[in-house]
Design a protein around this motif. Structure first.
Motif, PDB file in Angstrom:
ATOM      1  N   GLY A 132      19.426  -5.972  24.161  1.00 26.79           N
ATOM      2  CA  GLY A 132      20.067  -6.680  25.727  1.00 26.79           C
ATOM      3  C   GLY A 132      20.673  -5.517  26.671  1.00 26.79           C
ATOM      4  O   GLY A 132      22.136  -6.685  27.150  1.00 26.79           O
ATOM      5  N   ALA A 133      20.991  -5.095  26.930  1.00 31.96           N
ATOM      6  CA  ALA A 133      21.054  -3.552  28.036  1.00 31.96           C
ATOM      7  C   ALA A 133      20.636  -3.624  29.220  1.00 31.96           C
ATOM      8  O   ALA A 133      19.568  -4.674  29.216  1.00 31.96           O
ATOM      9  CB  ALA A 133      20.613  -2.240  26.808  1.00 31.96           C
ATOM     10  N   ALA A 134      21.448  -3.828  30.270  1.00 33.85           N
ATOM     11  CA  ALA A 134      20.796  -4.229  31.815  1.00 33.85           C
ATOM     12  C   ALA A 134      20.047  -3.160  31.459  1.00 33.85           C
ATOM     13  O   ALA A 134      19.117  -3.559  32.611  1.00 33.85           O
ATOM     14  CB  ALA A 134      21.933  -3.641  32.212  1.00 33.85           C
ATOM     15  N   PRO A 190      16.698  -1.798  30.642  1.00 30.26           N
ATOM     16  CA  PRO A 190      15.229  -1.986  30.111  1.00 30.26           C
ATOM     17  C   PRO A 190      14.890  -1.284  28.686  1.00 30.26           C
ATOM     18  O   PRO A 190      14.993   0.201  29.613  1.00 30.26           O
ATOM     19  CB  PRO A 190      14.163  -2.785  30.677  1.00 30.26           C
ATOM     20  N   VAL A 236      18.760 -11.109  31.338  1.00 30.57           N
ATOM     21  CA  VAL A 236      17.921  -9.938  31.379  1.00 30.57           C
ATOM     22  C   VAL A 236      17.425 -10.187  30.246  1.00 30.57           C
ATOM     23  O   VAL A 236      15.773  -8.727  29.420  1.00 30.57           O
ATOM     24  CB  VAL A 236      19.441  -9.065  31.430  1.00 30.57           C
ATOM     25  N   ARG A 263      24.207   1.045  24.618  1.00 29.77           N
ATOM     26  CA  ARG A 263      24.233   2.287  25.546  1.00 29.77           C
ATOM     27  C   ARG A 263      24.714   1.771  26.706  1.00 29.77           C
ATOM     28  O   ARG A 263      23.724   0.609  26.965  1.00 29.77           O
ATOM     29  CB  ARG A 263      23.370   3.566  25.602  1.00 29.77           C
ATOM     30  N   ALA A 264      25.846   2.226  27.982  1.00 29.40           N
ATOM     31  CA  ALA A 264      25.551   2.062  28.752  1.00 29.40           C
ATOM     32  C   ALA A 264      26.439   2.792  29.958  1.00 29.40           C
ATOM     33  O   ALA A 264      26.708   3.454  29.400  1.00 29.40           O
ATOM     34  CB  ALA A 264      26.498   0.364  29.099  1.00 29.40           C
ATOM     35  N   PHE A 298      23.276  -4.091  22.835  1.00 31.21           N
ATOM     36  CA  PHE A 298      23.035  -3.217  23.522  1.00 31.21           C
ATOM     37  C   PHE A 298      23.589  -2.006  22.669  1.00 31.21           C
ATOM     38  O   PHE A 298      25.001  -2.447  21.983  1.00 31.21           O
ATOM     39  CB  PHE A 298      23.927  -3.900  25.016  1.00 31.21           C
TER      40      PHE A 298
END
Lengths: 282, 156
Positions: free
Chosen positions: A67-69, A71, A121, A100-101, A98
């Motif tokens: 689910g992270a921005a 990929p 996304v 990590r960000a 997600f």
């Protein structure tokens, strides 16, 4: 039937539970954490034994961040594909989350906003993952203490959208759903109704604890009645479904573990025997 | 901005709030996000407790508070490995003051077995590995030798 055809009552493999799992007469299936497998070299002997016994193994991953921005990287995906092949896994499961960000690892499965942006996304990330993985992918709902603001969908609607936009299966965690009922007032029946049997890979059950007015999904406490009741309601809709217990810490005695697995079987039986009294549309 | 860029910004803000005490982004329930941040630190600490039982024993009741404040200032940049987390935490303690002798030995042993870097990764050493250092406080030399096969000999 789902693209993933598991059955029975299973358990999540942990080193501390290896002996108990070895002694289980007929585990339906066993789930193995991808991040716990050695990256190279032979897979642990108890897992080889399970495979020889014909117990289906499922690979469970917590680090892709579907689910992270950003990929999932091809390195990460090929690592996971390799682990699935080494293990002989029948399917891979990952989370609708997600991890990590902005260069920081959270060390946890964080919820994604229930918005069109996130959905778009996520669907792209899932497609990319599926293309790189050798076996079917199942997506799991997570538990969280907080929610994102400005949700465009309810949890049930969001799951329906995820299933509509991808060909992935669902790993429904009824303990996480229980957490969301208590923490966010999620409509559990709507969520249960959003799961068609042919898209359901399997179900997670785990324990947790109420603390500071919030339910924490710890996998380190006994399974409360809430998740068991949700499992029964699910079986009432869909008949007996493949289900497994997750226990990660503060490992109880074999008697207690057996009792929890027995209670899960019973919940399935009770639910399935009352089936048909509700509509089972997907 | 496209969907990915908008999501990227929002997720980065949330992770900063959870990991390093950054401001809680607008619209979130502040108390809930703080409860989640506390629970993440607790999870990190619990993993390090498992990996470093002797460090927990040596620090006694101070362990939790000291680890938590270190953890807030040192977010994870790679996937959490409690072995390295504990080792990095111990390194920060070593810089602050003398460590109990029992811990110095455990750290030396670890360093002879693992090649770890400050960003949080560890690779198991192979063959011969020699670690020589001088304790900052006692000024005594410490030596550990890893032999092929994994046995470690120590002179502390």
């Amino acid at each position: 039937m789902s693209a993933v055809s598991l059955q029975g009552v299973g358990i999540g493999w942990r080193r501390e539970l290896a002996l108990f799992i070895d002694r289980m007469p007929s585990p339906g299936f066993v789930e193995v954490l991808a991040e716990h497998l050695p990256p190279t070299g032979p897979i642990p002997e108890p897992l080889v034994r399970l495979r020889k016994r014909g117990v289906p193994l499922v690979l469970h991953s917590v680090s892709l961040g579907l689910g992270a921005a950003e990929p999932p990287s091809s390195e990460r995906l090929s690592w996971l594909a390799r682990q699935a092949e080494r293990l002989g896994a029948t399917c891979i499961s990952e989370h609708l989350a997600f991890v990590r960000a902005g260069g920081i690892e959270s060390g946890h499965l964080l919820p994604i906003p229930r918005t069109l942006d996130a959905l778009e996304v996520l669907a792209e990330n899932v497609l990319r993952a599926q293309a790189a993985l050798p076996v079917p992918l199942a997506l799991e709902n997570v538990a969280s203490l907080f929610e994102w603001p400005d949700a465009a969908f309810t949890e049930a609607e969001f799951l329906r959208e995820v299933l509509a936009r991808t060909s992935a299966s669902l790993l429904l965690d009824v303990a996480n759903l229980h957490a969301h009922v208590l923490n966010h007032g999620t409509d559990a029946d709507a969520v249960l109704a959003s799961v068609p049997r042919e898209r359901l890979a399997y179900v997670h059950v785990a324990g947790g604890v109420q603390h500071g007015g919030l339910y924490h999904d710890t996998h380190a406490h006994p399974v409360p009645s809430g998740p068991m009741a949700l499992l029964e309601r699910l079986a009432r809709r869909l008949g007996p479904v493949p289900v497994m217990l997750e226990r990660d810490d503060r490992f109880p005695s074999e008697t207690e573990l057996s009792a929890e697995l027995g209670a899960m079987s019973l919940a399935l039986e009770r639910g399935a025997s009352h089936g048909g009294s509700e509509e089972t549309h997907g | 901005m496209n969907a990915r860029e908008r999501l990227s910004q929002a997720q980065a803000e949330l992770v900063r709030a959870l990991g390093v005490g950054g401001p809680v982004p607008a619209g979130f329930d502040t108390a809930r996000v703080q409860a989640a941040a506390q629970s993440l630190i607790h999870k990190r600490r619990r993993a390090v407790e498992h990996a470093w039982p002797k460090l927990v024993l040596a620090l006694g009741p101070d362990f939790a508070a000291r680890f938590d404040s270190w953890a807030r200032a040192h977010p994870m940049s790679v996937e959490p490995d409690p072995r390295v987390e504990g080792r990095r935490f111990a390194e920060s303690l070593r810089e602050q003051g003398p460590l109990p002798a029992s811990i110095s030995g455990v750290l030396l042993d670890f360093d002879a077995r693992w090649n770890w870097i400050a960003t949080g990764e560890a690779v198991r050493r192979r063959g011969f590995a020699l670690v020589i250092r001088r304790d900052t406080f006692t000024r005594r030399w410490q030596v550990a030798l890893r032999l092929p096969g994994g046995r470690v000999m120590r002179w502390v």
